[in-house]
Scaffold this active site. Structure first.
Site, PDB file in Angstrom:
ATOM      1  N   CYS A   1      28.588 -24.846  -2.656  1.00  0.00           N
ATOM      2  CA  CYS A   1      27.223 -24.528  -2.237  1.00  0.00           C
ATOM      3  C   CYS A   1      26.440 -25.749  -1.763  1.00  0.00           C
ATOM      4  O   CYS A   1      25.314 -25.613  -1.282  1.00  0.00           O
ATOM      5  CB  CYS A   1      26.488 -23.826  -3.383  1.00  0.00           C
ATOM      6  SG  CYS A   1      27.018 -22.109  -3.584  1.00  0.00           S
TER       7      CYS A   1
ATOM      8  N   ASP B   1      26.168 -12.594  -6.477  1.00  0.00           N
ATOM      9  CA  ASP B   1      24.924 -12.004  -5.989  1.00  0.00           C
ATOM     10  C   ASP B   1      24.798 -10.533  -6.359  1.00  0.00           C
ATOM     11  O   ASP B   1      23.688 -10.026  -6.533  1.00  0.00           O
ATOM     12  CB  ASP B   1      24.822 -12.163  -4.468  1.00  0.00           C
ATOM     13  CG  ASP B   1      24.460 -13.586  -4.057  1.00  0.00           C
ATOM     14  OD1 ASP B   1      23.958 -14.333  -4.914  1.00  0.00           O
ATOM     15  OD2 ASP B   1      24.681 -13.936  -2.886  1.00  0.00           O
TER      16      ASP B   1
ATOM     17  N   GLY C   1      39.717  -7.865   5.368  1.00  0.00           N
ATOM     18  CA  GLY C   1      39.041  -9.120   5.657  1.00  0.00           C
ATOM     19  C   GLY C   1      39.196  -9.541   7.098  1.00  0.00           C
ATOM     20  O   GLY C   1      39.647  -8.774   7.952  1.00  0.00           O
TER      21      GLY C   1
ATOM     22  N   SER D   1      40.048 -13.288   9.559  1.00  0.00           N
ATOM     23  CA  SER D   1      40.402 -14.710   9.559  1.00  0.00           C
ATOM     24  C   SER D   1      40.301 -15.264  10.966  1.00  0.00           C
ATOM     25  O   SER D   1      40.516 -14.552  11.954  1.00  0.00           O
ATOM     26  CB  SER D   1      41.833 -14.898   9.032  1.00  0.00           C
ATOM     27  OG  SER D   1      42.760 -14.222   9.863  1.00  0.00           O
TER      28      SER D   1
END
Length: 346
Positions: free
Chosen positions: A13, A87, A134, A136
């Site tokens: 982060c 989150d 997903g 990529s």
């Protein structure tokens, strides 16, 4: 090519854009027609979006990805996934599905990518979710994370700005992981400090979130790239002030020594620049200040709970293995937002 250098050169982060820069951009985005079912959007600076489907069901949507902050690909995958899943828990929701987000150099060993995704997949399963696909792309550097969908009852959402005067603040994980990862990159972090940081970053906030649901929680956020003080600033929402008791804030002990050696992150200094003028430090060491500004990767929940329930919640969190502590309280709006009292090196 030296894959070790390419793989980990500063991430987690700490790679987030500064809060000030981000706000400047978001304020200028065109807004479409209002939708009454969008219960939480980006304009609230909350942890995830929430969209109401029925009177009893809303979906929680978030995504997060970043470059590696540790050398081991499998560990990086677990940390990145735990951070992305967080989150959902900060909003009080439950994880249902996740999608991989992958940026990877074509010339790098694909076994590294496999280990990253294995770590991420294990954390999604631990969360009770399903990894369902997903996307990529080829990139010059490794980046990994998740897009996550969860569910929640529309009347049980934890906003980050619903706190009330008198609420007490509980932090569920120790601070200092950004400083420790910085020290590790230059070979200065002890094995013990790094192990404690990794253990914290790979721990899901699922368990703390589920315990919090038994209590009268008025606001909640997870502490990540904007640091403890940056995320606290968002919770206050220009409506409240707070007192933070520095001696009670849980910190990975060696973070103080590394801060005194100026093993700091650029993101931490951005956090200081963004909210520092709203903070009054009284009897707080330089090292403690830096820990409070330090960007956290997969940090803990910061929970505003009804005053008379705070000790019971803290105790139950500790029984579950969390280093939870009551770190402060909300008060009526004052001249400054945040008053940090004490916090010398322990």
């Amino acid at each position: 090519m030296d894959e070790k250098i390419v793989f980990c050169k500063g991430g987690g982060c700490t790679a987030k854009l500064g809060a000030g820069v981000l706000s400047h951009v978001l304020e200028r985005l065109p807004r479409g027609p209002e939708d009454e079912n969008l219960l939480v959007g980006y304009d609230s600076k909350d942890d995830a979006a929430v969209y109401k489907l029925t009177d009893d069901l809303a979906v929680v949507q978030t995504l997060d990805f970043f470059p590696p902050m540790v050398e081991d690909p499998y560990t990086f995958g677990k940390i990145a996934a735990a951070n992305a899943l967080s989150d959902i828990y900060a909003m009080g929701g439950d994880v249902k599905t996740a999608l991989n987000i992958v940026c990877f150099p074509e010339q790098m060993d694909l076994n590294i990518l496999g280990e990253i995704m294995r770590g991420g997949s294990e954390k999604v399963m631990e969360a009770g979710g399903i990894l369902s696909g997903g996307h990529s792309i080829h990139d010059s550097d490794v980046k990994y994370g998740l897009s996550v969908l969860g569910t929640i009852h529309p009347d049980k959402i934890y906003s980050n700005n619903g706190g009330k005067p008198g609420d007490r603040l509980i932090l569920t994980k120790k601070l200092g992981v950004g400083i420790i990862c910085t020290a590790a990159r230059v070979g200065e972090a002890s094995k013990e400090a790094m192990e404690e940081a990794v253990s914290s970053m790979t721990t899901l906030n699922k368990y703390a979130s589920e315990i919090c649901r038994k209590y009268e929680v008025h606001a909640c956020t997870d502490v990540t790239g904007f640091g403890f003080l940056g995320h606290l600033h968002e919770m206050l929402d220009r409506k409240l002030s707070c007192r933070i008791y520095g001696e009670q804030v849980p910190v990975i002990g060696q973070a103080f020594a590394y801060a005194d050696e100026f093993l700091l992150t650029a993101a931490g200094q951005k956090n200081r620049n963004h909210v520092g003028e709203q903070v009054v430090f009284d009897g707080c060491s330089f090292a403690m200040e830096e820990v409070l500004f330090d960007p956290q990767t997969s940090g803990g929940l910061l929970v505003a709970v009804k005053s008379d329930e705070a000790e019971k919640l803290r105790d139950e969190l500790r029984k579950a293995g969390s280093p939870a502590a009551i770190v402060g309280e909300f008060i009526e709006k004052q001249e400054k937002e945040i008053y940090v009292i004490g916090g010398k090196k322990r």
